[in-house]
Design a protein around this motif. Structure first.
Motif, PDB file in Angstrom:
ATOM      1  N   GLN A  91       5.974  10.251  -5.851  1.00  0.00           N
ATOM      2  CA  GLN A  91       7.149  10.247  -4.880  1.00  0.00           C
ATOM      3  C   GLN A  91       8.191   9.039  -5.109  1.00  0.00           C
ATOM      4  O   GLN A  91       7.662   7.835  -5.334  1.00  0.00           O
ATOM      5  CB  GLN A  91       6.874  10.181  -3.328  1.00  0.00           C
ATOM      6  CG  GLN A  91       5.759  11.598  -3.075  1.00  0.00           C
ATOM      7  CD  GLN A  91       5.217  11.293  -1.694  1.00  0.00           C
ATOM      8  OE1 GLN A  91       5.356  10.373  -1.162  1.00  0.00           O
ATOM      9  NE2 GLN A  91       4.727  12.536  -1.168  1.00  0.00           N
ATOM     10  N   ASP A  92       9.439   9.181  -4.759  1.00  0.00           N
ATOM     11  CA  ASP A  92      10.278   8.065  -4.858  1.00  0.00           C
ATOM     12  C   ASP A  92       9.716   7.092  -3.592  1.00  0.00           C
ATOM     13  O   ASP A  92       9.794   7.744  -2.475  1.00  0.00           O
ATOM     14  CB  ASP A  92      11.660   8.439  -4.575  1.00  0.00           C
ATOM     15  CG  ASP A  92      12.213   9.009  -5.813  1.00  0.00           C
ATOM     16  OD1 ASP A  92      11.726   8.834  -7.019  1.00  0.00           O
ATOM     17  OD2 ASP A  92      12.888  10.130  -5.842  1.00  0.00           O
TER      18      ASP A  92
ATOM     19  N   ARG B 157       0.855  -1.290  -0.009  1.00  0.00           N
ATOM     20  CA  ARG B 157      -0.009  -0.154   0.057  1.00  0.00           C
ATOM     21  C   ARG B 157       0.830   1.190   0.041  1.00  0.00           C
ATOM     22  O   ARG B 157       0.561   2.108  -0.863  1.00  0.00           O
ATOM     23  CB  ARG B 157      -0.947   0.089   1.317  1.00  0.00           C
ATOM     24  CG  ARG B 157      -1.874   1.093   1.218  1.00  0.00           C
ATOM     25  CD  ARG B 157      -2.734   1.067   2.445  1.00  0.00           C
ATOM     26  NE  ARG B 157      -3.905   0.304   2.181  1.00  0.00           N
ATOM     27  CZ  ARG B 157      -4.186  -0.761   3.189  1.00  0.00           C
ATOM     28  NH1 ARG B 157      -3.350  -0.985   4.104  1.00  0.00           N
ATOM     29  NH2 ARG B 157      -5.241  -1.713   2.737  1.00  0.00           N
ATOM     30  N   ALA B 158       1.886   1.140   0.718  1.00  0.00           N
ATOM     31  CA  ALA B 158       2.889   2.185   0.762  1.00  0.00           C
ATOM     32  C   ALA B 158       3.416   2.666  -0.641  1.00  0.00           C
ATOM     33  O   ALA B 158       3.619   3.773  -0.836  1.00  0.00           O
ATOM     34  CB  ALA B 158       4.080   2.314   1.953  1.00  0.00           C
TER      35      ALA B 158
ATOM     36  N   ASN C 130      10.343   2.564 -12.376  1.00  0.00           N
ATOM     37  CA  ASN C 130      10.657   3.481 -13.265  1.00  0.00           C
ATOM     38  C   ASN C 130       9.999   3.498 -14.177  1.00  0.00           C
ATOM     39  O   ASN C 130       9.296   4.578 -14.520  1.00  0.00           O
ATOM     40  CB  ASN C 130      12.234   3.627 -13.612  1.00  0.00           C
ATOM     41  CG  ASN C 130      13.075   3.887 -12.514  1.00  0.00           C
ATOM     42  OD1 ASN C 130      12.754   4.425 -11.493  1.00  0.00           O
ATOM     43  ND2 ASN C 130      14.382   3.386 -12.690  1.00  0.00           N
ATOM     44  N   GLY C 131       9.510   2.329 -15.029  1.00  0.00           N
ATOM     45  CA  GLY C 131       8.581   2.225 -16.179  1.00  0.00           C
ATOM     46  C   GLY C 131       7.134   2.572 -15.826  1.00  0.00           C
ATOM     47  O   GLY C 131       6.276   3.312 -16.111  1.00  0.00           O
ATOM     48  N   GLN C 132       6.654   2.113 -14.378  1.00  0.00           N
ATOM     49  CA  GLN C 132       5.555   2.397 -13.930  1.00  0.00           C
ATOM     50  C   GLN C 132       5.181   3.797 -13.674  1.00  0.00           C
ATOM     51  O   GLN C 132       4.191   4.546 -14.065  1.00  0.00           O
ATOM     52  CB  GLN C 132       5.192   1.510 -12.711  1.00  0.00           C
ATOM     53  CG  GLN C 132       4.964   0.228 -13.083  1.00  0.00           C
ATOM     54  CD  GLN C 132       4.442  -0.702 -11.820  1.00  0.00           C
ATOM     55  OE1 GLN C 132       3.402  -1.322 -12.060  1.00  0.00           O
ATOM     56  NE2 GLN C 132       5.004  -0.377 -10.672  1.00  0.00           N
ATOM     57  N   ALA C 133       6.150   4.433 -13.114  1.00  0.00           N
ATOM     58  CA  ALA C 133       6.172   5.772 -12.772  1.00  0.00           C
ATOM     59  C   ALA C 133       5.869   6.479 -13.793  1.00  0.00           C
ATOM     60  O   ALA C 133       5.423   7.620 -14.037  1.00  0.00           O
ATOM     61  CB  ALA C 133       7.299   6.199 -11.620  1.00  0.00           C
TER      62      ALA C 133
END
Length: 280
Positions: free
Chosen positions: A238-239, A228-229, A261-264
């Motif tokens: 956020q990272d 969840r976090a 990174n791809g999802q973000a």
């Protein structure tokens, strides 16, 4: 190769991305969930079941990713199930004559190239929509369907054994991987799924992720909280402070940072498109 994790529930962990095959013993045979990845592993699994005098009487695929849709003739001709939406997705995938060839080509980049049996890939029967139990002669296995990781994804609760088979969720090595294809709100879909799993967590003594280590009762809520976090961090741009990403990742799992990174990036692109559409 099988390790007992609860009464009548055994697990085999593959060397390939710690994939877990789950065996549930019933009256006349076993339910086999997401069987192993390579041909040699499936050979060994079939041999172990023969030595136990336990034929496979039912199979189940937790979701429509290729590594959860495998089978081999040695496992017999038992009915293989998935949720209705999972099965429909698989039918659509396999209607493309080049689907298996693309999987085989993808595997050329891995250490298991040429070792995965694809002939019986995805031959599953969709259970009627809203089905809540796997139909078989053994312990009740509750289907907890949601739309988090993939269409028709299902976790399975073997309640009288206290075991939650989580599919590709609640892993100690993999971050939540969202379904970012043609879904309206992948973040909320994932958070909804986590709430569903949290609702049964009090009945769980053992959690078996699709990939990663089997966890005990103390791990169930912890893994839900960690997932969840991570999803909240993705949502908020956020990272993530997550040990599965970055230098703290388990050796050999550094590529999970690329997944993050791809999802973000894709979520940021979705947000930009939605903003542009709203401005119009």
């Amino acid at each position: 190769m099988l390790r007992q994790v609860a009464e009548g529930v055994l697990v085999h962990e593959s060397e390939f991305v710690q994939s877990n095959a789950v065996v549930v013993q019933g009256r006349a045979g076993v339910l086999l969930i997401d069987p192993g990845v390579t041909g040699s592993e499936i050979d060994c699994l079939a041999n172990d079941l023969r030595e136990l005098g336990q034929p496979v009487v039912a199979g189940f695929s937790t979701h429509p990713d290729w590594d959860h849709l495998l089978w081999d003739a040695q496992l017999g001709e038992a009915p293989r199930y998935g949720t209705a939406r999972c099965a429909a997705t698989v039918r659509d995938q396999l209607s493309d004559a080049g689907a298996k060839a693309r999987i085989a080509a993808h595997l050329l980049e891995t250490e298991i190239a040429g070792q995965v049996p694809l002939d019986l890939l995805g031959l599953i029967t969709g259970l009627p929509a809203e089905t809540t139990q796997i139909p078989w002669d053994g312990p009740q296995v509750r289907i907890i369907e949601h739309q988090a990781h993939a269409p028709g994804h299902a976790a399975l609760l073997i309640q009288e054994r206290g075991v939650l088979v989580a599919g590709d969720m609640l892993s100690d090595v993999l971050i939540p991987m969202l379904d970012l294809n043609d879904t309206a709100d992948p973040i909320e879909d994932y958070l909804t799924a986590l709430r569903l799993l949290e609702g049964v967590a009090g009945d769980v003594d053992v959690v078996v992720p699709g990939h990663g280590s089997v966890g005990g009762a103390d791990q169930v809520h912890a893994r839900i909280g960690q997932d969840r976090a991570y999803v909240h961090a993705l949502r908020d741009g956020q990272d993530p402070s997550d040990p599965r990403v970055g230098p703290s990742a388990k050796p050999g799992w550094e590529w999970v940072s690329d997944v993050h990174n791809g999802q973000a990036q894709r979520l940021a692109q979705r947000s930009e498109r939605d903003g542009a559409a709203g401005a119009d």
